[in-house]
Scaffold this motif. Structure first.
Motif, PDB file in Angstrom:
ATOM      1  N   PRO A 287      11.375 -10.961  13.054  1.00  0.00           N
ATOM      2  CA  PRO A 287      10.624  -9.933  13.781  1.00  0.00           C
ATOM      3  C   PRO A 287      10.078  -8.847  12.853  1.00  0.00           C
ATOM      4  CG  PRO A 287      12.969  -9.530  13.988  1.00  0.00           C
ATOM      5  CD  PRO A 287      12.834 -10.821  13.220  1.00  0.00           C
ATOM      6  N   VAL A 288       8.849  -8.414  13.110  1.00  0.00           N
ATOM      7  CA  VAL A 288       8.235  -7.299  12.385  1.00  0.00           C
ATOM      8  C   VAL A 288       7.577  -6.383  13.404  1.00  0.00           C
ATOM      9  CG1 VAL A 288       7.833  -8.656  10.289  1.00  0.00           C
ATOM     10  CG2 VAL A 288       6.055  -8.551  12.043  1.00  0.00           C
ATOM     11  N   SER A 289       7.430  -5.113  13.032  1.00  0.00           N
ATOM     12  CA  SER A 289       6.742  -4.177  13.926  1.00  0.00           C
ATOM     13  C   SER A 289       6.075  -3.080  13.119  1.00  0.00           C
ATOM     14  CB  SER A 289       7.720  -3.559  14.934  1.00  0.00           C
ATOM     15  OG  SER A 289       8.702  -2.770  14.272  1.00  0.00           O
ATOM     16  N   VAL A 290       5.046  -2.462  13.709  1.00  0.00           N
ATOM     17  CA  VAL A 290       4.300  -1.404  13.046  1.00  0.00           C
ATOM     18  C   VAL A 290       3.845  -0.380  14.077  1.00  0.00           C
ATOM     19  CG1 VAL A 290       2.062  -2.585  13.249  1.00  0.00           C
ATOM     20  CG2 VAL A 290       2.422  -0.939  11.401  1.00  0.00           C
ATOM     21  N   THR A 291       3.811   0.874  13.667  1.00  0.00           N
ATOM     22  CA  THR A 291       3.214   1.950  14.446  1.00  0.00           C
ATOM     23  C   THR A 291       2.307   2.749  13.516  1.00  0.00           C
ATOM     24  OG1 THR A 291       5.082   3.432  13.991  1.00  0.00           O
ATOM     25  CG2 THR A 291       5.187   2.133  16.027  1.00  0.00           C
ATOM     26  N   ASN A 292       1.474   3.608  14.125  1.00  0.00           N
ATOM     27  CA  ASN A 292       0.599   4.502  13.349  1.00  0.00           C
ATOM     28  C   ASN A 292      -0.320   3.729  12.405  1.00  0.00           C
ATOM     29  OD1 ASN A 292      -0.312   7.139  12.794  1.00  0.00           O
ATOM     30  ND2 ASN A 292       0.950   7.268  10.936  1.00  0.00           N
ATOM     31  N   ALA A 293      -0.777   2.557  12.854  1.00  0.00           N
ATOM     32  CA  ALA A 293      -1.731   1.795  12.052  1.00  0.00           C
ATOM     33  C   ALA A 293      -3.122   2.412  12.181  1.00  0.00           C
ATOM     34  CB  ALA A 293      -1.755   0.341  12.504  1.00  0.00           C
ATOM     35  N   PRO A 294      -3.976   2.249  11.176  1.00  0.00           N
ATOM     36  CA  PRO A 294      -5.329   2.815  11.240  1.00  0.00           C
ATOM     37  C   PRO A 294      -6.214   2.024  12.201  1.00  0.00           C
ATOM     38  CG  PRO A 294      -5.084   1.497   9.257  1.00  0.00           C
ATOM     39  CD  PRO A 294      -3.730   1.541   9.904  1.00  0.00           C
ATOM     40  N   ALA A 295      -7.433   2.527  12.436  1.00  0.00           N
ATOM     41  CA  ALA A 295      -8.391   1.795  13.260  1.00  0.00           C
ATOM     42  C   ALA A 295      -8.618   0.405  12.665  1.00  0.00           C
ATOM     43  CB  ALA A 295      -9.713   2.562  13.325  1.00  0.00           C
ATOM     44  N   GLY A 296      -8.591  -0.578  13.522  1.00  0.00           N
ATOM     45  CA  GLY A 296      -8.722  -1.947  13.034  1.00  0.00           C
ATOM     46  C   GLY A 296      -7.403  -2.678  12.981  1.00  0.00           C
ATOM     47  N   GLY A 297      -6.291  -1.930  13.043  1.00  0.00           N
ATOM     48  CA  GLY A 297      -4.994  -2.568  13.110  1.00  0.00           C
ATOM     49  C   GLY A 297      -4.287  -2.688  11.765  1.00  0.00           C
ATOM     50  N   ALA A 298      -3.357  -3.636  11.679  1.00  0.00           N
ATOM     51  CA  ALA A 298      -2.515  -3.785  10.487  1.00  0.00           C
ATOM     52  C   ALA A 298      -2.135  -5.253  10.318  1.00  0.00           C
ATOM     53  CB  ALA A 298      -1.264  -2.922  10.611  1.00  0.00           C
TER      54      ALA A 298
END
Length: 323
Positions: free
Chosen positions: A292-303
């Motif tokens: 599992p992986v997760s991300v928050t606060n990614a820039p416009a366009g995603g990550a």
């Protein structure tokens, strides 16, 4: 030309460090440029060299192994160099082939590489080994080789990284939103522990760092036998990766910085939880497993995050887990 049962159905090629192309030295096409392997002159290409340390207490019968260390691999290759099958003269062939090998990468060429041995077998496909000279070749002809048009040098080579390798495999997860979670797939089909690498874009990431347990071919996240603790759900909070950092790399190869940004700046001192670093490699013969992986606060366009899985083997062929 010599064809040993040891290499039956195999093909061996040399990729020169000088960019001179491929030299077919065994199997189909061997000797096409005037060079082929000598009988009984191929040493050090199978099992990776290993040193074990043993201890015994004062009243113990026998002893116990305490440590295993992988050593540098020394390879000795003997070659027949002859001009009887090519239009080139012996001297030109010998000189060109000698330039395939050097003691180190070219100090003045940023794109230089070491010489490489390619071993192609029906069983295992292509496996590679980077090699360099560790002392001068043994070449003391009894007569002038220019007259004979023939020589038999012994080339002493060393592989600082002793494992044969294949091209690494990758697994990627991405999101188009500013946050998200998902899975990347990991697998280690080799007989060598896998030091994985994570490469990611901007955002606040949480990555897995699981301990493993189970028999070969059936490993699962579970209690770590050596450390005696269950880290099967362990996760690492990464430092915030913004415009300044540009991205990140996590590399479990002990020769590399463990956590760095896109500019190769060390980020270990910025880990949100001090002292909480990545610990676990992927054991040999680990089946496909979702991490599992997760991300928050990614820039416009995603990550996006990519998992790079090196493919290292102790031998030039074989060692795949039997079905």
């Amino acid at each position: 030309m010599y064809s040993s049962p040891l290499f039956e159905s195999a093909k061996i090629e040399i990729q020169g460090c000088d960019g001179s192309g491929t030299w077919h030295v065994h199997g189909i096409g061997q000797g096409s440029r005037g060079v082929y392997l000598g009988e009984g002159q191929v040493k050090g290409i199978y099992d990776a060299p290993t040193l074990t340390t043993w201890v015994s207490s004062a009243h113990q019968s026998g002893g116990a192994m305490k440590r295993r260390k992988r050593l540098v691999r020394d390879v000795s290759l003997g070659f027949h160099i002859s001009d009887d099958r090519t239009s080139a003269k012996w001297g030109a062939i010998e000189s060109a082939f000698r330039q395939c090998f050097d003691y180190r990468e070219d100090d003045w060429d940023p794109d230089s590489t070491l010489a490489r041995i390619d071993y192609i077998s029906e069983q295992s496909g292509l496996r590679m080994l980077d090699v360099q000279l560790w002392e001068q070749p043994d070449f003391n002809p009894d007569v002038d080789p220019n007259v004979q048009g023939y020589s038999n040098p012994i080339i002493p080579l060393r592989a600082g990284q002793p494992f044969w390798y294949e091209e690494p495999k990758t697994s990627t997860w991405s999101t188009t939103g500013s946050s998200g979670s998902g899975f990347v797939e990991v697998e280690n089909r080799t007989d060598v522990p896998m030091a994985i690498k994570w490469i990611g874009t901007r955002g606040n990431w949480v990555l897995p760092d699981f301990s493993w347990t189970g028999r070969k071919g059936h490993r699962v996240p579970g209690t770590d036998k050596l450390r005696g603790r269950d880290d099967s759900a362990r996760k690492i909070i990464m430092p915030p990766i913004g415009t300044t950092q540009g991205g990140f790399t996590v590399d479990l190869d002990p020769k590399q910085l463990m956590v760095r940004d896109a500019h190769d700046t060390n980020l270990l001192g910025q880990m949100p939880v001090p002292g909480r670093y990545f610990q676990y490699v992927i054991p040999p013969y680990t089946p496909r497993t979702q991490l599992p992986v997760s991300v928050t606060n990614a820039p416009a366009g995603g990550a996006m995050v990519k998992l790079v899985m090196p493919q290292l083997w102790t031998r030039c062929q074989g060692m795949e887990l039997a079905a």
